[in-house]
Write a protein that holds these residues in place. Structure first.
Motif, PDB file in Angstrom:
ATOM      1  N   GLU A 160      37.694  29.099  52.601  1.00  0.00           N
ATOM      2  CA  GLU A 160      37.816  28.210  53.756  1.00  0.00           C
ATOM      3  C   GLU A 160      36.444  27.691  54.176  1.00  0.00           C
ATOM      4  N   GLU A 161      35.488  28.602  54.278  1.00  0.00           N
ATOM      5  CA  GLU A 161      34.150  28.237  54.738  1.00  0.00           C
ATOM      6  C   GLU A 161      33.482  27.239  53.804  1.00  0.00           C
ATOM      7  N   HIS A 162      33.725  27.371  52.505  1.00  0.00           N
ATOM      8  CA  HIS A 162      33.033  26.531  51.523  1.00  0.00           C
ATOM      9  C   HIS A 162      33.929  25.453  50.920  1.00  0.00           C
ATOM     10  N   ASN A 163      35.109  25.285  51.514  1.00  0.00           N
ATOM     11  CA  ASN A 163      36.008  24.191  51.149  1.00  0.00           C
ATOM     12  C   ASN A 163      36.387  24.183  49.659  1.00  0.00           C
ATOM     13  N   ILE A 164      36.819  25.345  49.193  1.00  0.00           N
ATOM     14  CA  ILE A 164      37.332  25.439  47.821  1.00  0.00           C
ATOM     15  C   ILE A 164      38.756  25.983  47.892  1.00  0.00           C
ATOM     16  N   ASP A 165      39.499  25.798  46.825  1.00  0.00           N
ATOM     17  CA  ASP A 165      40.875  26.294  46.760  1.00  0.00           C
ATOM     18  C   ASP A 165      40.860  27.803  46.944  1.00  0.00           C
ATOM     19  N   TRP A 166      41.716  28.325  47.790  1.00  0.00           N
ATOM     20  CA  TRP A 166      41.744  29.752  48.120  1.00  0.00           C
ATOM     21  C   TRP A 166      42.081  30.649  46.926  1.00  0.00           C
ATOM     22  N   ARG A 167      42.678  30.085  45.893  1.00  0.00           N
ATOM     23  CA  ARG A 167      43.064  30.863  44.711  1.00  0.00           C
ATOM     24  C   ARG A 167      41.983  30.886  43.634  1.00  0.00           C
ATOM     25  N   LEU A 168      40.958  30.063  43.801  1.00  0.00           N
ATOM     26  CA  LEU A 168      39.951  29.901  42.749  1.00  0.00           C
ATOM     27  C   LEU A 168      39.143  31.182  42.500  1.00  0.00           C
ATOM     28  N   LEU A 169      38.622  31.786  43.537  1.00  0.00           N
ATOM     29  CA  LEU A 169      37.813  32.999  43.352  1.00  0.00           C
ATOM     30  C   LEU A 169      38.608  34.139  42.709  1.00  0.00           C
ATOM     31  N   PRO A 170      39.791  34.465  43.234  1.00  0.00           N
ATOM     32  CA  PRO A 170      40.516  35.558  42.575  1.00  0.00           C
ATOM     33  C   PRO A 170      40.902  35.223  41.139  1.00  0.00           C
ATOM     34  N   ALA A 171      41.222  33.970  40.857  1.00  0.00           N
ATOM     35  CA  ALA A 171      41.594  33.594  39.488  1.00  0.00           C
ATOM     36  C   ALA A 171      40.415  33.757  38.536  1.00  0.00           C
ATOM     37  N   ILE A 172      39.242  33.364  38.983  1.00  0.00           N
ATOM     38  CA  ILE A 172      38.051  33.544  38.136  1.00  0.00           C
ATOM     39  C   ILE A 172      37.780  35.029  37.934  1.00  0.00           C
ATOM     40  N   ALA A 173      37.933  35.815  38.998  1.00  0.00           N
ATOM     41  CA  ALA A 173      37.710  37.265  38.886  1.00  0.00           C
ATOM     42  C   ALA A 173      38.701  37.907  37.916  1.00  0.00           C
ATOM     43  N   ILE A 174      39.923  37.423  37.910  1.00  0.00           N
ATOM     44  CA  ILE A 174      40.929  37.951  36.984  1.00  0.00           C
ATOM     45  C   ILE A 174      40.513  37.648  35.544  1.00  0.00           C
ATOM     46  N   LYS A 232      28.846  44.713  40.156  1.00  0.00           N
ATOM     47  CA  LYS A 232      29.558  44.122  41.309  1.00  0.00           C
ATOM     48  C   LYS A 232      29.648  42.598  41.199  1.00  0.00           C
ATOM     49  N   ASN A 233      29.669  42.096  39.981  1.00  0.00           N
ATOM     50  CA  ASN A 233      29.791  40.665  39.710  1.00  0.00           C
ATOM     51  C   ASN A 233      31.111  40.436  38.969  1.00  0.00           C
ATOM     52  N   PRO A 234      32.222  40.346  39.718  1.00  0.00           N
ATOM     53  CA  PRO A 234      33.522  40.201  39.055  1.00  0.00           C
ATOM     54  C   PRO A 234      33.778  38.799  38.511  1.00  0.00           C
ATOM     55  N   PHE A 235      32.857  37.872  38.785  1.00  0.00           N
ATOM     56  CA  PHE A 235      33.053  36.473  38.402  1.00  0.00           C
ATOM     57  C   PHE A 235      32.275  36.089  37.147  1.00  0.00           C
ATOM     58  N   GLU A 254      37.475  36.734  34.356  1.00  0.00           N
ATOM     59  CA  GLU A 254      36.154  37.216  33.950  1.00  0.00           C
ATOM     60  C   GLU A 254      36.036  38.739  33.874  1.00  0.00           C
ATOM     61  N   SER A 255      36.766  39.444  34.750  1.00  0.00           N
ATOM     62  CA  SER A 255      36.562  40.902  34.791  1.00  0.00           C
ATOM     63  C   SER A 255      37.838  41.697  35.033  1.00  0.00           C
ATOM     64  N   THR A 256      38.993  41.080  34.830  1.00  0.00           N
ATOM     65  CA  THR A 256      40.271  41.714  35.116  1.00  0.00           C
ATOM     66  C   THR A 256      40.286  42.230  36.555  1.00  0.00           C
ATOM     67  N   GLY A 257      39.926  41.345  37.467  1.00  0.00           N
ATOM     68  CA  GLY A 257      39.961  41.677  38.894  1.00  0.00           C
ATOM     69  C   GLY A 257      38.972  42.742  39.302  1.00  0.00           C
ATOM     70  N   GLY A 258      37.845  42.801  38.609  1.00  0.00           N
ATOM     71  CA  GLY A 258      36.803  43.762  38.933  1.00  0.00           C
ATOM     72  C   GLY A 258      36.749  44.972  38.021  1.00  0.00           C
ATOM     73  N   LYS A 259      37.755  45.174  37.177  1.00  0.00           N
ATOM     74  CA  LYS A 259      37.777  46.347  36.290  1.00  0.00           C
ATOM     75  C   LYS A 259      36.574  46.378  35.349  1.00  0.00           C
ATOM     76  N   PHE A 260      36.182  45.213  34.869  1.00  0.00           N
ATOM     77  CA  PHE A 260      35.079  45.137  33.914  1.00  0.00           C
ATOM     78  C   PHE A 260      33.934  44.288  34.469  1.00  0.00           C
ATOM     79  N   ALA A 261      33.703  44.418  35.771  1.00  0.00           N
ATOM     80  CA  ALA A 261      32.635  43.665  36.431  1.00  0.00           C
ATOM     81  C   ALA A 261      31.279  44.201  36.006  1.00  0.00           C
TER      82      ALA A 261
END
Length: 174
Positions: free
Chosen positions: A76-90, A102-105, A92-99
């Motif tokens: 919201e603060e940075h005017n991006i789609d709300w689903r974008l960050l979690p989708a990239i994290a999924i 602490k860089n899940p993206f 790139e790192s399987t939602g943080g499993k292979f981050a």
């Protein structure tokens, strides 16, 4: 002159009538109620989005469960789609499993380490929103697809499509 003065005084008497007793005029208390209702509705929308993200992560036992609201607020603060960050994290790192650090993206080809998930979320959201002068040429004023092309599609041709699919899954299934 006397006629103009009388019309002026009539206007002064008529204006308060329009602003206070007209059925079309809003009183301050009505405006406060409408603003409160709009704020509550917006809060419910944000909570629903955060719940969808957290549900998706929880169903798959991903470490980023519980960070849905952090991602939604950063989006919201940075005017991006709300689903974008979690989708990239999924992706790139399987939602943080292979981050990596602490860089899940996978931000900075995973060479950048963060001290906390929140820092990573805020940093990547700011960059994707075009708020970093060093990366704004890639992200500022761009569509989600254009942002994804710069993020990784130029290296992995299927990347944009995969992220868009994750975005849809988060929204539909949670």
């Amino acid at each position: 002159m006397k006629k103009q003065t009388i019309q002026f005084v009539r206007g002064l008497l008529f204006i308060p009538f329009l602003t206070t007793s007209s059925p079309f005029a809003m009183t301050n208390s009505t405006q406060v109620v409408i603003q409160k209702d709009a704020k509550e509705a917006q809060t419910l929308v944000l909570k629903d989005r955060a719940d969808k993200i957290d549900t998706y992560f929880e169903k798959r036992n991903m470490p980023l469960v519980g960070y849905g609201m952090t991602m939604v607020l950063a989006a919201e603060e940075h005017n991006i789609d709300w689903r974008l960050l979690p989708a990239i994290a999924i992706k790139e790192s399987t939602g943080g499993k292979f981050a990596c650090g602490k860089n899940p993206f996978g931000w900075g080809s995973c060479k950048i380490k963060f001290d906390a998930w929140e820092t990573a979320i805020e940093t990547v959201a700011r960059n994707l929103g075009g708020g970093n002068p060093k990366t704004e040429r890639y992200y500022k004023g761009k569509t989600t697809e254009e942002k994804l092309w710069h993020y990784n599609t130029s290296v992995v041709p299927t990347y944009t499509g995969e992220i868009l699919e994750f975005m849809e899954l988060i929204d539909v299934r949670g």
